[in-house]
Enzyme design. Structure first.
Site, PDB file in Angstrom:
ATOM      1  N   ASP A 171       0.841  -1.197   0.000  1.00  0.00           N
ATOM      2  CA  ASP A 171       0.000   0.000   0.000  1.00  0.00           C
ATOM      3  C   ASP A 171       0.873   1.243   0.000  1.00  0.00           C
ATOM      4  OD1 ASP A 171      -2.305  -1.411   0.217  1.00  0.00           O
ATOM      5  OD2 ASP A 171      -2.751  -0.837   2.278  1.00  0.00           O
TER       6      ASP A 171
ATOM      7  N   LYS B 225      -5.144   1.887  -3.321  1.00  0.00           N
ATOM      8  CA  LYS B 225      -5.920   3.020  -3.813  1.00  0.00           C
ATOM      9  C   LYS B 225      -5.097   4.287  -3.944  1.00  0.00           C
ATOM     10  CE  LYS B 225      -9.439   2.148  -0.929  1.00  0.00           C
ATOM     11  NZ  LYS B 225     -10.581   2.588  -0.133  1.00  0.00           N
TER      12      LYS B 225
ATOM     13  N   MET C 191      -9.908   7.494   7.832  1.00  0.00           N
ATOM     14  CA  MET C 191     -10.341   8.011   6.520  1.00  0.00           C
ATOM     15  C   MET C 191     -11.477   9.017   6.667  1.00  0.00           C
ATOM     16  SD  MET C 191     -10.211   4.491   4.287  1.00  0.00           S
ATOM     17  CE  MET C 191     -10.870   3.413   5.536  1.00  0.00           C
TER      18      MET C 191
HETATM   19  N1  SAH Z   1      -5.237  -0.941   7.820  1.00  0.00           N
HETATM   20  C1  SAH Z   1      -4.923   0.383   8.323  1.00  0.00           C
HETATM   21  C2  SAH Z   1      -5.986   1.387   7.952  1.00  0.00           C
HETATM   22  C3  SAH Z   1      -6.143   1.618   6.466  1.00  0.00           C
HETATM   23  S1  SAH Z   1      -7.306   2.860   6.107  1.00  0.00           S
HETATM   24  C4  SAH Z   1      -4.707   0.319   9.831  1.00  0.00           C
HETATM   25  O1  SAH Z   1      -5.028  -0.694  10.462  1.00  0.00           O
HETATM   26  O2  SAH Z   1      -4.194   1.284  10.394  1.00  0.00           O
HETATM   27  C5  SAH Z   1      -6.269   4.273   5.958  1.00  0.00           C
HETATM   28  C6  SAH Z   1      -6.512   5.230   7.090  1.00  0.00           C
HETATM   29  O3  SAH Z   1      -5.824   4.783   8.264  1.00  0.00           O
HETATM   30  C7  SAH Z   1      -5.990   6.626   6.861  1.00  0.00           C
HETATM   31  O4  SAH Z   1      -6.908   7.389   6.096  1.00  0.00           O
HETATM   32  C8  SAH Z   1      -5.891   7.143   8.273  1.00  0.00           C
HETATM   33  O5  SAH Z   1      -7.161   7.495   8.783  1.00  0.00           O
HETATM   34  C9  SAH Z   1      -5.433   5.894   9.021  1.00  0.00           C
HETATM   35  N2  SAH Z   1      -3.961   5.858   9.184  1.00  0.00           N
HETATM   36  C10 SAH Z   1      -3.127   4.903   8.738  1.00  0.00           C
HETATM   37  N3  SAH Z   1      -1.843   5.168   9.084  1.00  0.00           N
HETATM   38  C11 SAH Z   1      -1.880   6.335   9.775  1.00  0.00           C
HETATM   39  C12 SAH Z   1      -0.894   7.155  10.405  1.00  0.00           C
HETATM   40  N4  SAH Z   1       0.418   6.836  10.389  1.00  0.00           N
HETATM   41  N5  SAH Z   1      -1.314   8.287  11.007  1.00  0.00           N
HETATM   42  C13 SAH Z   1      -2.614   8.641  11.038  1.00  0.00           C
HETATM   43  N6  SAH Z   1      -3.576   7.912  10.467  1.00  0.00           N
HETATM   44  C14 SAH Z   1      -3.225   6.771   9.849  1.00  0.00           C
END
Ligand code: SAH
Length: 272
Positions: free
Chosen positions: A52, A74, A188
């Site tokens: 990703d 995406k 998100m």
């Molecule tokens: N599978 C991931 C989430 C994917 S959806 C998980 O478990 O964390 C993607 C969303 O995750 C982003 O839009 C944001 O809201 C959040 N996200 C992922 N990494 C982040 C980070 N380092 N800091 C803040 N938000 C994060």
């Protein structure tokens, strides 16, 4: 025991990534320190890493030098409808006899479409392993000094996605969620926070309920902004599209100031 000895002792418990197999792994929120041993083992053994956009450079740098790194997700400029293409790609790479690592930000099963990919692998009869990762909703809160649960404040915590908040069909019942009185961690949510905040207030959440925006959690660029529900949409602004953003709504957010005030009074050093 030294760190090297400890890691050496753990080596035999690390499974082997076999040719033709797929590991679906979480890479955590960005900080390499939050990778699991199994995720590191996957990086070190994979012939091909489909990752990703949220997977950090520092994490990808741990792949074998000859490994092929394939951006797949995406944010990598592909529309979400290409999810089937990604799943088909995993199956094809495995059938070609390669050691395949599918690496996702955070945890692969939390808002990451990991479920769909595992279904595709199972359907195709490809052997696979799922490696959990530290999800942003937990790691981000810890990095921002906001306890996910705090005795006297909350008995539950809601992880929700803001994706689809404006579509009538996919939308969550934000008013009902507001009535639970429990904190909400929004993934998100940056683009739709205006609508979501309005609906939470309509559901009874007070306008002055503390809210925090955590950008780039656990990374060097991390920023945390504390405000309230009424002003959170204005805080998110328009410049945050590039940085992953987590929004936390609820009284647990007050803990950040309580903790950091004590630290600064004591001139204490805090290590992350
Ligand atoms: N599978 C991931 C989430 C994917 S959806 C998980 O478990 O964390 C993607 C969303 O995750 C982003 O839009 C944001 O809201 C959040 N996200 C992922 N990494 C982040 C980070 N380092 N800091 C803040 N938000 C994060």
């Amino acid at each position: 025991m030294t760190i090297e000895e400890a890691l050496r002792r753990l080596m035999p418990v690390v499974p082997e990534l076999l040719p033709g197999h797929v590991w679906l792994a979480g890479a955590g929120p960005g900080d390499v320190g939050q990778l699991t041993l199994h995720a590191i083992a996957g990086l070190a053994q994979a012939d091909v890493v489909l990752h990703d956009a949220l997977v950090s450079e520092a994490v990808l740098a741990l792949a074998k030098p000859e490994a092929e790194l394939v951006p797949a997700g995406k944010r990598c400029g592909r529309p979400s409808s290409e999810q089937t293409t990604i799943s088909a790609g995993l199956v094809a790479e495995a059938r070609a006899g390669r050691r395949v690592l599918r690496l996702k930000g955070g945890d692969p099963f939390v808002f990451g479409r990991g479920g769909e990919e595992v279904l595709a692998l199972a359907e195709a009869g490809i052997p696979f392993r799922v490696i959990p990762g530290m999800t942003a909703g937990l790691a981000g809160l810890a990095a921002a000094m906001i306890p996910a649960t705090m005795r006297g404040i909350n008995q539950a915590i809601i992880f929700a996605t803001g994706h689809g908040a404006e579509s009538q069909h996919a939308s969550l019942n934000w008013e009902a969620m507001a009535s639970l009185g429990q904190p909400i961690v929004l993934y998100m949510g940056a683009r739709r926070i205006g609508t979501i905040a309005r609906r939470l207030m309509a559901g009874g959440m007070p306008a002055d309920l503390p809210a925090a925006l955590i950008l780039d959690a656990t990374r060097a660029e991390q920023t945390v902004t504390v405000t309230d529900l009424e002003h959170i949409a204005g805080t998110v602004g328009e410049g945050d599209e590039e940085s992953p953003a987590l929004i936390v709504i609820g009284r647990i957010v007050t803990m950040r100031a309580r903790i950091t005030d004590l630290i600064s009074q004591a001139k204490q050093e805090v290590l992350f």
